[in-house]
Structure formats: structure tokens, C-alpha cells
Motif scaffolding. Structure first.
Motif, PDB file in Angstrom:
ATOM      1  N   ASP A  23       0.818  -1.215   0.000  1.00  0.00           N
ATOM      2  CA  ASP A  23       0.000   0.000   0.000  1.00  0.00           C
ATOM      3  C   ASP A  23       0.852   1.265   0.000  1.00  0.00           C
ATOM      4  O   ASP A  23       0.305   2.370  -0.158  1.00  0.00           O
ATOM      5  N   ALA A  24       2.105   1.161   0.210  1.00  0.00           N
ATOM      6  CA  ALA A  24       2.962   2.347   0.219  1.00  0.00           C
ATOM      7  C   ALA A  24       3.023   2.947  -1.173  1.00  0.00           C
ATOM      8  O   ALA A  24       3.003   2.246  -2.193  1.00  0.00           O
ATOM      9  N   GLY A  25       3.078   4.262  -1.247  1.00  0.00           N
ATOM     10  CA  GLY A  25       3.202   4.948  -2.531  1.00  0.00           C
ATOM     11  C   GLY A  25       2.515   6.297  -2.526  1.00  0.00           C
ATOM     12  O   GLY A  25       2.117   6.821  -1.492  1.00  0.00           O
ATOM     13  N   ARG A  26       2.329   6.922  -3.734  1.00  0.00           N
ATOM     14  CA  ARG A  26       1.703   8.228  -3.895  1.00  0.00           C
ATOM     15  C   ARG A  26       0.217   8.041  -4.239  1.00  0.00           C
ATOM     16  O   ARG A  26      -0.117   7.256  -5.124  1.00  0.00           O
ATOM     17  N   TYR A  27      -0.604   8.764  -3.550  1.00  0.00           N
ATOM     18  CA  TYR A  27      -2.051   8.737  -3.783  1.00  0.00           C
ATOM     19  C   TYR A  27      -2.512  10.128  -4.223  1.00  0.00           C
ATOM     20  O   TYR A  27      -1.946  11.154  -3.802  1.00  0.00           O
ATOM     21  N   VAL A  28      -3.587  10.169  -5.037  1.00  0.00           N
ATOM     22  CA  VAL A  28      -4.187  11.429  -5.511  1.00  0.00           C
ATOM     23  C   VAL A  28      -5.621  11.500  -4.983  1.00  0.00           C
ATOM     24  O   VAL A  28      -6.431  10.592  -5.206  1.00  0.00           O
ATOM     25  N   CYS A  29      -5.861  12.553  -4.275  1.00  0.00           N
ATOM     26  CA  CYS A  29      -7.224  12.794  -3.799  1.00  0.00           C
ATOM     27  C   CYS A  29      -7.876  13.861  -4.711  1.00  0.00           C
ATOM     28  O   CYS A  29      -7.273  14.923  -4.956  1.00  0.00           O
ATOM     29  N   ARG A  30      -9.059  13.567  -5.203  1.00  0.00           N
ATOM     30  CA  ARG A  30      -9.717  14.478  -6.136  1.00  0.00           C
ATOM     31  C   ARG A  30     -11.107  14.856  -5.595  1.00  0.00           C
ATOM     32  O   ARG A  30     -11.892  13.966  -5.212  1.00  0.00           O
ATOM     33  N   ALA A  31     -11.375  16.112  -5.561  1.00  0.00           N
ATOM     34  CA  ALA A  31     -12.708  16.611  -5.170  1.00  0.00           C
ATOM     35  C   ALA A  31     -13.359  17.316  -6.369  1.00  0.00           C
ATOM     36  O   ALA A  31     -12.708  18.159  -7.015  1.00  0.00           O
ATOM     37  N   THR A  32     -14.602  16.950  -6.626  1.00  0.00           N
ATOM     38  CA  THR A  32     -15.273  17.488  -7.822  1.00  0.00           C
ATOM     39  C   THR A  32     -16.703  17.942  -7.466  1.00  0.00           C
ATOM     40  O   THR A  32     -17.410  17.256  -6.731  1.00  0.00           O
ATOM     41  N   ASN A  33     -17.107  19.069  -7.968  1.00  0.00           N
ATOM     42  CA  ASN A  33     -18.519  19.479  -7.972  1.00  0.00           C
ATOM     43  C   ASN A  33     -18.780  20.208  -9.276  1.00  0.00           C
ATOM     44  O   ASN A  33     -17.901  20.272 -10.161  1.00  0.00           O
ATOM     45  N   ARG A  34     -19.955  20.822  -9.378  1.00  0.00           N
ATOM     46  CA  ARG A  34     -20.298  21.441 -10.647  1.00  0.00           C
ATOM     47  C   ARG A  34     -19.521  22.715 -10.940  1.00  0.00           C
ATOM     48  O   ARG A  34     -19.551  23.252 -12.061  1.00  0.00           O
ATOM     49  N   HIS A  35     -18.775  23.103  -9.933  1.00  0.00           N
ATOM     50  CA  HIS A  35     -17.998  24.333 -10.153  1.00  0.00           C
ATOM     51  C   HIS A  35     -16.517  24.060 -10.444  1.00  0.00           C
ATOM     52  O   HIS A  35     -15.764  24.998 -10.685  1.00  0.00           O
ATOM     53  N   GLY A  36     -16.137  22.778 -10.333  1.00  0.00           N
ATOM     54  CA  GLY A  36     -14.739  22.503 -10.654  1.00  0.00           C
ATOM     55  C   GLY A  36     -14.193  21.271  -9.944  1.00  0.00           C
ATOM     56  O   GLY A  36     -14.921  20.485  -9.333  1.00  0.00           O
ATOM     57  N   VAL A  37     -12.882  21.176 -10.073  1.00  0.00           N
ATOM     58  CA  VAL A  37     -12.167  20.005  -9.538  1.00  0.00           C
ATOM     59  C   VAL A  37     -10.967  20.489  -8.739  1.00  0.00           C
ATOM     60  O   VAL A  37     -10.256  21.414  -9.163  1.00  0.00           O
ATOM     61  N   ALA A  38     -10.735  19.799  -7.620  1.00  0.00           N
ATOM     62  CA  ALA A  38      -9.516  20.062  -6.813  1.00  0.00           C
ATOM     63  C   ALA A  38      -8.822  18.732  -6.533  1.00  0.00           C
ATOM     64  O   ALA A  38      -9.477  17.728  -6.252  1.00  0.00           O
ATOM     65  N   THR A  39      -7.508  18.724  -6.636  1.00  0.00           N
ATOM     66  CA  THR A  39      -6.729  17.495  -6.388  1.00  0.00           C
ATOM     67  C   THR A  39      -5.626  17.758  -5.367  1.00  0.00           C
ATOM     68  O   THR A  39      -5.181  18.897  -5.187  1.00  0.00           O
ATOM     69  N   ARG A  40      -5.245  16.695  -4.749  1.00  0.00           N
ATOM     70  CA  ARG A  40      -4.125  16.765  -3.804  1.00  0.00           C
ATOM     71  C   ARG A  40      -3.392  15.427  -3.804  1.00  0.00           C
ATOM     72  O   ARG A  40      -4.012  14.357  -3.743  1.00  0.00           O
ATOM     73  N   ASN A  41      -2.065  15.492  -3.853  1.00  0.00           N
ATOM     74  CA  ASN A  41      -1.233  14.280  -3.837  1.00  0.00           C
ATOM     75  C   ASN A  41      -0.819  13.967  -2.400  1.00  0.00           C
ATOM     76  O   ASN A  41      -0.422  14.865  -1.652  1.00  0.00           O
ATOM     77  N   ILE A  42      -0.895  12.709  -2.085  1.00  0.00           N
ATOM     78  CA  ILE A  42      -0.535  12.259  -0.738  1.00  0.00           C
ATOM     79  C   ILE A  42       0.424  11.063  -0.871  1.00  0.00           C
ATOM     80  O   ILE A  42       0.162  10.121  -1.629  1.00  0.00           O
ATOM     81  N   VAL A  43       1.526  11.103  -0.122  1.00  0.00           N
ATOM     82  CA  VAL A  43       2.490   9.986  -0.100  1.00  0.00           C
ATOM     83  C   VAL A  43       2.234   9.167   1.163  1.00  0.00           C
ATOM     84  O   VAL A  43       2.272   9.699   2.273  1.00  0.00           O
ATOM     85  N   VAL A  44       1.976   7.900   0.982  1.00  0.00           N
ATOM     86  CA  VAL A  44       1.708   6.982   2.098  1.00  0.00           C
ATOM     87  C   VAL A  44       2.931   6.104   2.315  1.00  0.00           C
ATOM     88  O   VAL A  44       3.412   5.434   1.394  1.00  0.00           O
ATOM     89  N   THR A  45       3.420   6.095   3.530  1.00  0.00           N
ATOM     90  CA  THR A  45       4.549   5.232   3.914  1.00  0.00           C
ATOM     91  C   THR A  45       4.033   4.150   4.849  1.00  0.00           C
ATOM     92  O   THR A  45       3.345   4.442   5.833  1.00  0.00           O
TER      93      THR A  45
END
Length: 294
Positions: A23-45
Motif C-alpha cells: 500500500d505504500a506509494g503516492r495517492y491522488v485525492c480528487r474533489a469534484t462538484n459542478r464548479h470545478g475540480v480540486a486534487t491533492r497528492n498524498i504519499v503513504v509510507t
């Protein structure tokens, strides 16, 4: 979602994931609604306790005496574990243990150090067997019963040497038909020694780490033959001396008073001398004459 991968459908337990090292590695969190998209990268150790396996820490090692040697083991773990190695029963730890620290390897050619890997989540241990090898350094060559051999006697030569692996033996010998080499080549027996058995005997011990040789000179003593020849010469000389002495005695005792055999004395110089002595008036002497029957 994991960066570069599909949405993970991992098993959940009580609302959470069963975490594994994978499970270790880089993860991308994405938030979306009708006004747009936001992402965030997370590194899990993922952290885990240490382990020591064969690839990073072979169970058996072979070291050569007299060469630099260090025993170290690689372990896996997160955070990276601290690895120490020590002889069994030694509470001290050495990051790499050396040949010198293992002690007298000739008395104990197989040594088993203990290697331990430790981090915040636990520890792991592994025993490693170290075999120490060395070439034959000193050859012991003995002649029994002695290197001074009497002609006709039986003697043997024994060759010995330490080494790991066990050395093999070869000989350089004076050529003679009465030699017998043992099946293991460690000894040579000579029966009925002759002059052909005199000379230099060399034994060589060898293994894959080197060779060493020892030599001894064997002498075959023939002094009894010389003494016998000398005794024969002395006997001949003695006989000759006795003959000369006998003649001298007979010559010097002629015309001495004593007892004589008439027949043996007749016509001899003794008889003539007796006759002369008999007619000398100034020094009369008395002679006894023994008569023997024919």
C-alpha cells in the motif's frame, strides 16, 4: 485513487483498510462538484518490523584465514533496521563482526554468529555458520625408530600437517624397490634397509589454499660390515704375528736346558748344542732326557 493506478477495491475491516507493504506509494485525492475540480497528492509510507532473509544474509559463509573478512547482514524493515552480529553467548553487538572477533577458528573452525535487526516495530534474528579454512603451514615429518638406520632393519616415515580442507600428501623418495606407501599417502615403510634407501625424504602437504613441505635425511649404517672386514684383516695379521713370534721363541730357546724328546731332537740344532754343552769342562750342566716309546 493511487497515483498511476485504478481505484483500489481493498478489503475493509471495521471501516478501515488492512494495510500491507504494497500500500505504500503516492495517492491522488480528487474533489469534484459542478464548479470545478480540486486534487491533492498524498504519499503513504507503510512501516513494518525487520526481517532477515537469505539474499541479504546467507546462512553459510566461507572465510580464509589471514585475509580480511567482515560479517554483515542486510535486513529489510521500515524504518531501516539497525543490524548487529556477535558470537552466540556474546551480549555485545558489532555492526559487522570480523574474523578476529570470532576467536580461535582453528580450534573451532565452524562458528555461528547471531545477527539481529531492530527497529521501532520489532526485531529479527538469524544464525550464520562461518567456516574458516587455511592452507597447511607446517609439515611434521618423523622417522621411526630413528633416521640412523642399521642395514637390514625396517623403518617408517610419518607425515602430518594441519589444514582445512584436509591436505593431501605426496612424497619425493630415493628410488628403491623395498618402499611401501600407505593408502592415504601419510606414511612410508621401508623393509630390509639397504644403501639404496639412504638419502633425502620429502613430504609435501597441499590443499586448495597452498602447500608446505618437510624433509629429513636417512642414513643407513653399515659400520658392522666395516668392523667385520677389519676383524678379518686383524685375524690375518694376528696369525702372521704369532708365526713370527713362534719362530723367534724357538730360536731364542735353542740350547736351553730342559726336557727334550730324543727322537725329535736327533740331528737337530738342539742335539748339536746339547753335544757341545756336554763336553765343556768349565761349565758342566745336567740335562734330563725323556725317552718315549715309538
Amino acid at each position: 485513487a493511487r497515483d498511476g493506478g485504478a481505484r483500489d477495491g481493498a478489503t475493509r475491516a471495521r471501516g478501515g483498510r488492512v494495510v500491507s507493504r504494497a500500500d505504500a506509494g503516492r495517492y491522488v485525492c480528487r474533489a469534484t462538484n459542478r464548479h470545478g475540480v480540486a486534487t491533492r497528492n498524498i504519499v503513504v509510507t507503510v512501516e513494518y518490523a525487520p526481517s532477515i532473509g537469505e539474499p541479504g544474509c546467507p546462512e553459510r559463509r566461507l572465510w580464509l584465514e589471514g585475509t580480511p573478512a567482515r560479517l554483515g547482514c542486510a535486513a529489510t524493515g521500515n524504518p531501516p533496521p539497525h543490524v548487529t552480529c556477535a558470537k552466540l553467548g556474546d551480549s555485545r553487538g558489532h555492526p559487522p563482526v570480523t574474523l578476529k572477533e570470532l576467536g580461535d577458528t582453528r580450534d573451532h573452525p565452524l562458528v555461528t554468529p547471531n545477527c539481529r535487526a531492530t527497529n521501532a516495530h520489532g526485531s529479527a534474528t538469524r544464525n550464520v555458520t562461518v567456516a574458516v579454512e587455511y592452507g597447511p603451514a607446517t609439515v611434521t615429518l618423523r622417522v621411526l625408530p630413528s633416521a640412523n638406520v642399521t642395514r637390514g632393519a625396517t623403518f617408517s616415515l610419518d607425515c602430518g600437517a594441519e589444514g582445512v580442507p584436509a591436505p593431501t600428501f605426496t612424497w619425493a623418495l630415493p628410488p628403491a624397490p623395498n618402499l611401501r606407501v600407505a593408502p592415504d599417502n601419510r606414511s612410508v615403510t621401508v623393509t630390509g634397509a639397504t644403501t639404496a634407501n639412504r638419502g633425502l625424504y620429502t613430504c609435501t602437504a597441499s590443499n586448495r589454499h597452498g602447500r608446505s613441505a618437510g624433509s629429513v635425511v636417512v642414513r643407513v649404517d653399515e659400520s658392522w660390515l666395516v668392523a667385520l672386514v677389519a676383524l678379518g684383516s686383524l685375524g690375518a695379521l694376528t696369525a702372521l704375528s704369532l708365526a713370527v713370534a713362534g719362530g723367534y721363541y724357538l730360536k731364542t730357546t735353542a740350547c736351553k736346558k730342559g726336557e727334550y724328546n730324543v727322537r725329535d731332537a736327533e740331528g737337530s740344532s738342539e742335539a748339536a748344542c746339547l753335544h757341545r754343552q756336554r763336553h765343556r769342562r768349565d761349565r758342566p750342566e745336567v740335562f734330563g732326557i725323556q725317552l718315549t716309546q715309538p
